[in-house]
Write a protein that holds these residues in place. Structure first.
Motif, mmCIF file in Angstrom:
data_model
loop_
_atom_site.group_PDB
_atom_site.id
_atom_site.type_symbol
_atom_site.label_atom_id
_atom_site.label_comp_id
_atom_site.label_asym_id
_atom_site.label_seq_id
_atom_site.Cartn_x
_atom_site.Cartn_y
_atom_site.Cartn_z
ATOM 1 N N ALA A 24 22.223 -8.548 -1.669
ATOM 2 C CA ALA A 24 20.995 -9.679 -1.692
ATOM 3 C C ALA A 24 19.740 -10.064 -1.174
ATOM 4 O O ALA A 24 20.305 -10.664 0.525
ATOM 5 C CB ALA A 24 22.007 -11.432 -2.405
ATOM 6 N N VAL A 25 19.033 -10.267 -1.731
ATOM 7 C CA VAL A 25 17.962 -10.761 -1.112
ATOM 8 C C VAL A 25 17.333 -12.017 -1.417
ATOM 9 O O VAL A 25 17.093 -11.985 -3.218
ATOM 10 C CB VAL A 25 16.919 -9.352 -0.872
ATOM 11 C CG1 VAL A 25 15.323 -10.264 -0.254
ATOM 12 C CG2 VAL A 25 17.060 -8.641 -0.145
ATOM 13 N N ALA A 26 17.425 -13.313 -1.345
ATOM 14 C CA ALA A 26 17.066 -14.594 -1.538
ATOM 15 C C ALA A 26 14.924 -15.256 -1.247
ATOM 16 O O ALA A 26 15.130 -14.969 0.568
ATOM 17 C CB ALA A 26 17.973 -15.381 -1.214
ATOM 18 N N VAL A 27 14.650 -15.567 -1.476
ATOM 19 C CA VAL A 27 13.140 -15.972 -1.209
ATOM 20 C C VAL A 27 13.182 -17.511 -1.484
ATOM 21 O O VAL A 27 13.347 -17.601 -3.532
ATOM 22 C CB VAL A 27 12.206 -15.263 -1.654
ATOM 23 C CG1 VAL A 27 12.404 -14.444 -2.881
ATOM 24 C CG2 VAL A 27 10.718 -15.667 -0.680
ATOM 25 N N SER A 28 12.603 -18.493 -1.608
ATOM 26 C CA SER A 28 12.483 -19.626 -1.798
ATOM 27 C C SER A 28 10.300 -19.711 -2.158
ATOM 28 O O SER A 28 10.172 -19.368 -1.488
ATOM 29 C CB SER A 28 12.720 -20.938 -1.224
ATOM 30 O OG SER A 28 11.946 -21.849 -1.517
ATOM 31 N N HIS A 29 9.787 -19.730 -3.412
ATOM 32 C CA HIS A 29 8.377 -20.066 -3.193
ATOM 33 C C HIS A 29 8.168 -20.979 -3.299
ATOM 34 O O HIS A 29 8.984 -22.410 -4.029
ATOM 35 C CB HIS A 29 8.192 -19.737 -5.041
ATOM 36 C CG HIS A 29 9.154 -18.536 -5.556
ATOM 37 N ND1 HIS A 29 8.242 -17.367 -4.514
ATOM 38 C CD2 HIS A 29 10.061 -17.878 -5.655
ATOM 39 C CE1 HIS A 29 8.732 -15.814 -4.965
ATOM 40 N NE2 HIS A 29 10.919 -16.699 -5.972
ATOM 41 N N GLU A 30 7.075 -21.311 -3.219
ATOM 42 C CA GLU A 30 6.615 -22.936 -2.834
ATOM 43 C C GLU A 30 5.330 -23.398 -3.510
ATOM 44 O O GLU A 30 4.644 -22.283 -3.538
ATOM 45 C CB GLU A 30 5.816 -22.644 -1.314
ATOM 46 C CG GLU A 30 5.301 -24.302 -1.087
ATOM 47 C CD GLU A 30 6.065 -26.077 -1.033
ATOM 48 O OE1 GLU A 30 6.159 -26.306 -1.904
ATOM 49 O OE2 GLU A 30 6.620 -25.458 -0.159
ATOM 50 N N ASN A 31 5.691 -24.299 -5.169
ATOM 51 C CA ASN A 31 4.296 -24.392 -5.393
ATOM 52 C C ASN A 31 4.177 -25.911 -5.783
ATOM 53 O O ASN A 31 3.249 -26.000 -6.177
ATOM 54 C CB ASN A 31 4.950 -24.121 -6.791
ATOM 55 C CG ASN A 31 5.203 -22.770 -7.015
ATOM 56 O OD1 ASN A 31 4.416 -21.909 -6.348
ATOM 57 N ND2 ASN A 31 6.129 -21.803 -8.042
ATOM 58 N N ARG A 32 4.031 -26.511 -4.685
ATOM 59 C CA ARG A 32 3.563 -27.994 -4.266
ATOM 60 C C ARG A 32 2.519 -28.085 -4.401
ATOM 61 O O ARG A 32 1.329 -27.087 -4.197
ATOM 62 C CB ARG A 32 3.968 -28.813 -2.918
ATOM 63 C CG ARG A 32 3.870 -29.966 -2.951
ATOM 64 C CD ARG A 32 4.959 -30.288 -1.537
ATOM 65 N NE ARG A 32 5.918 -29.929 -1.967
ATOM 66 C CZ ARG A 32 6.837 -31.172 -0.955
ATOM 67 N NH1 ARG A 32 6.250 -30.961 -0.113
ATOM 68 N NH2 ARG A 32 7.928 -30.455 -1.202
ATOM 69 N N GLN A 33 2.236 -28.875 -5.410
ATOM 70 C CA GLN A 33 0.985 -29.310 -5.349
ATOM 71 C C GLN A 33 0.091 -29.560 -4.201
ATOM 72 O O GLN A 33 0.148 -30.355 -3.908
ATOM 73 C CB GLN A 33 0.449 -30.225 -6.341
ATOM 74 C CG GLN A 33 1.057 -30.281 -7.863
ATOM 75 C CD GLN A 33 0.330 -29.286 -8.200
ATOM 76 O OE1 GLN A 33 -0.926 -28.693 -8.581
ATOM 77 N NE2 GLN A 33 1.275 -28.095 -9.669
#
Length: 118
Positions: A24-33
């Protein structure tokens, strides 16, 4: 509220490093204003407002998870993006705890290598 979500993100990421199967491959997406300038830069690069925080790829599936603190709520952009994802045939879950994330992964058929001990 952001501090509580940051803590949840860190806890989830720490557990995923051990719990997910090796394929499995996991990634966190940063969408902070971070202001109009950064928002414009991200828009030019194709970053989508409201995209879920965590994405896990496992055996041909893309599993999307939005992390929220216990009192956090979805923004209008998040609600719209979740509808678009589901309309495109994808699934996205809102999880408020590490246990919630692990339960969702089990429901998606991901065999976990570790569990959280209370």
């Amino acid at each position: 509220m952001r501090h509580l979500e940051d803590k949840l993100h860190e806890e989830v990421w720490r557990v995923l490093r051990y719990a997910l199967p090796a394929d499995a491959v996991a990634v966190s997406h940063e969408n902070r204003q971070n202001g109009a300038r950064e928002g414009a830069r991200r828009k030019k690069r194709g970053c989508l407002p409201g995209w879920p925080d965590v994405q896990i790829l496992y055996r041909g599936r893309s599993i999307l998870i939005e992390l929220k603190s216990q009192r956090g709520s979805l923004s209008p952009a998040q609600r719209e993006m979740h509808e678009r994802i589901e309309g495109a045939g994808g699934d996205v879950a809102v999880c408020r705890t590490v246990d919630g994330v692990l339960a969702y992964l089990r429901c998606c058929g991901v065999p976990l290598r570790a569990e959280v001990m209370a």
